[in-house]
Design an enzyme around this catalytic site. Sequence first.
Site, PDB file in Angstrom:
ATOM      1  N   LYS B 144      41.008  29.457  60.729  1.00 46.92           N
ATOM      2  CA  LYS B 144      42.111  29.252  61.665  1.00 46.92           C
ATOM      3  C   LYS B 144      41.801  29.929  62.987  1.00 46.92           C
ATOM      4  O   LYS B 144      41.071  30.908  62.960  1.00 46.92           O
ATOM      5  CB  LYS B 144      43.443  29.729  61.092  1.00 46.92           C
ATOM      6  CG  LYS B 144      43.482  31.098  60.422  1.00 46.92           C
ATOM      7  CD  LYS B 144      43.159  32.359  61.127  1.00 46.92           C
ATOM      8  CE  LYS B 144      43.804  32.668  62.433  1.00 46.92           C
ATOM      9  NZ  LYS B 144      43.228  33.915  63.067  1.00 46.92           N
ATOM     10  N   TYR B 229      49.692  33.805  62.943  1.00 44.42           N
ATOM     11  CA  TYR B 229      50.192  34.391  61.686  1.00 44.42           C
ATOM     12  C   TYR B 229      51.717  34.465  61.683  1.00 44.42           C
ATOM     13  O   TYR B 229      52.362  34.211  60.662  1.00 44.42           O
ATOM     14  CB  TYR B 229      49.612  35.797  61.471  1.00 44.42           C
ATOM     15  CG  TYR B 229      48.174  35.819  61.054  1.00 44.42           C
ATOM     16  CD1 TYR B 229      47.821  35.612  59.723  1.00 44.42           C
ATOM     17  CD2 TYR B 229      47.165  36.055  61.964  1.00 44.42           C
ATOM     18  CE1 TYR B 229      46.488  35.647  59.325  1.00 44.42           C
ATOM     19  CE2 TYR B 229      45.829  36.090  61.584  1.00 44.42           C
ATOM     20  CZ  TYR B 229      45.493  35.886  60.269  1.00 44.42           C
ATOM     21  OH  TYR B 229      44.183  35.911  59.878  1.00 44.42           O
TER      22      TYR B 229
END
Lengths: 378, 378
Positions: B144, B229
Amino acid sequence: MPRPKDDLTRRSFLRKAPGTLAAAQALGALAAKAGAQQVPEPPGKKLGWAIVGLGSLAINQILPAFAKSEKSRVVAFVSGHPDKARKLALRYGVPEKAIYDYQGYDALKNNTEVDVVYVVLPNSMHAEYTIRALKAGKHVLCEKPMANTPADCQAMIDAAKQAGRKLMVAYRCRYEPYNQEMIRMAREQELGPVKVIVADHGFSIGDPTQWRLKKDMAGGGSMMDIGIYSLQAARYVTGEEPVEVAAMSYTTPGDERFKEVEEATDFQLRFPSGVLANCTSSYGYSGQNRYRVITTKGWFELEPATSYTGLRMRVRRGNAIEERSLSVRDHFAAEMDHLSECVMDGKEPLTPGEEGLRDMKLIMAVYEAAKTGRTIKV
Amino acid sequence: MPRPKDDLTRRSFLRKAPGTLAAAQALGALAAKAGAQQVPEPPGKKLGWAIVGLGSLAINQILPAFAKSEKSRVVAFVSGHPDKARKLALRYGVPEKAIYDYQGYDALKNNTEVDVVYVVLPNSMHAEYTIRALKAGKHVLCEKPMANTPADCQAMIDAAKQAGRKLMVAYRCRYEPYNQEMIRMAREQELGPVKVIVADHGFSIGDPTQWRLKKDMAGGGSMMDIGIYSLQAARYVTGEEPVEVAAMSYTTPGDERFKEVEEATDFQLRFPSGVLANCTSSYGYSGQNRYRVITTKGWFELEPATSYTGLRMRVRRGNAIEERSLSVRDHFAAEMDHLSECVMDGKEPLTPGEEGLRDMKLIMAVYEAAKTGRTIKV
């Protein structure tokens, strides 16, 4: 030799806690020790206070606080409930002739025992009862939020100037040690410059008929009543005024509590130095009462941050989390004594009417940002 | 009889802690006990993995995780540093002929030992190396953020479909027990409906020459790398997609680290159910790694929430704060085994390419909101 229990507790916590507990509890321990041995001095001069509005805040917090006041004593009540007022008068030694109802409010002028009036009424009544008290020649402590509009705040400030009397807003957290320590740490950059403040204040509100849920009495919902703590924290920690505000509000459809005011308002602030604040406020979520100040080298936080008692401070520096204990002081006694002292010494209070006006203008900007979906420059 | 040390520690913590520790540590204790006695079963079928990019994440986290994998083994490396690759190959039993450089990358096609390629490269290289691996007939796990643009994400998804191969984004927190427990508690409304999520992720970034601070390689600053996140947490806790985004960014003038990408982006999300999220991300503040889910009856939080190890959960219900300990699992082993299992069983991964694309579209909306000062509807 057996280790003293306190030390054992502290050491055990060290092993369990995410970081290490501060040796910095020394200050709190010393204070507690001194407190246990100290007999209070006989009082010096105390100013006379009238309490206007005998609701739960007055009964449970403000009246008991006079026992811990050095410069303030309660000498009069204003209430629409004569039975309640008489009962409390007996408990607190207020003479029956010093119990007023709202019709007789202006007669406070003739009571020379009363130096200061503490307005503990629903928000929409703050302006009127503050201005009338000022006109009666009394100094005023007014509960937060100061009023429902910036115009009302300005009228209150003008009335104080005209009367030559002090006007202070009851931002009690400015007068208690934990929040003062947070301010000191931020301003002295103990852990480097402040970068971000995260603040959350709210609770699940009960009785749908209470005045806080009436638009005309409360002025707004969670933002006015409890979001103001997050706003205050961001402002007093930085010592700066925000230049931009963004916000989102939410109200649960069909919730009978929120027919007139919003359930929740979350907001962002940008300060001139570049500090950003991310704040939430809600009447719909379970009790939140905290803020964290994040710096370049760590963070420090209070949780609870703004409760009447039981505040807790944690400090992260490097890989260690310390808990700092400070000597505590009754918040209401501290703020009342501050105003009494300002009156006696001819000083300006730390949180004068202008401070309430600044918050009110910002709250209006928060509402405008939430309504328009635009970042508002202030 | 002396009390066992663990119990003493726990009880002492109870006295010191803000609420009470959960009796719910039982699960963790049982698991630890079982772990101490259990001899691992001999492995079943394991798929072969190629690691592309031998940076610190690969060296310190991913390669050691194969020792804890049940369905995945490392069989090939792709690296621009032959010496480093050879050293690691000796440690992990990768044959020298299975070390590729970037020029020879497409020859992976001919290595029948390689089933899955794990792309651990700077963001700007994700799309190209993912698509080439898919064309070589391999399944792909991609770090990511998935890519630098939604268009690149879409091209990667299309390539996977065309190749008939699996594409998964390495959202490791979806595969570890603490974050999974947070999701369960939210979805099952263990403490009532979720109202607000507060999430903070960031760290003080070092070396100003690193690729994360180059716009063309990283795609953006704190929001892309670490704000994701907070965004993920809000999305997986609610199981919903945001409908509105507001944001503010900040970059310290003259800070040599932030010539090309932003230092900090704070953002707000509105979900269809009415949940609001307030999130911060920063490359300029000291390590933050937490989120709290606030419901009508309490809250639950992880701090740290998304570190590789050492996650901690606290749950507030009524006046008590519990700490919940869960059995832990290596995050990287868990996510790699998930993809291996999906490949073997012909299932879709929990975090397919489409999940990375959703985040990327939202990150673009966050940047647009920050740039325009408007709430963006998505």
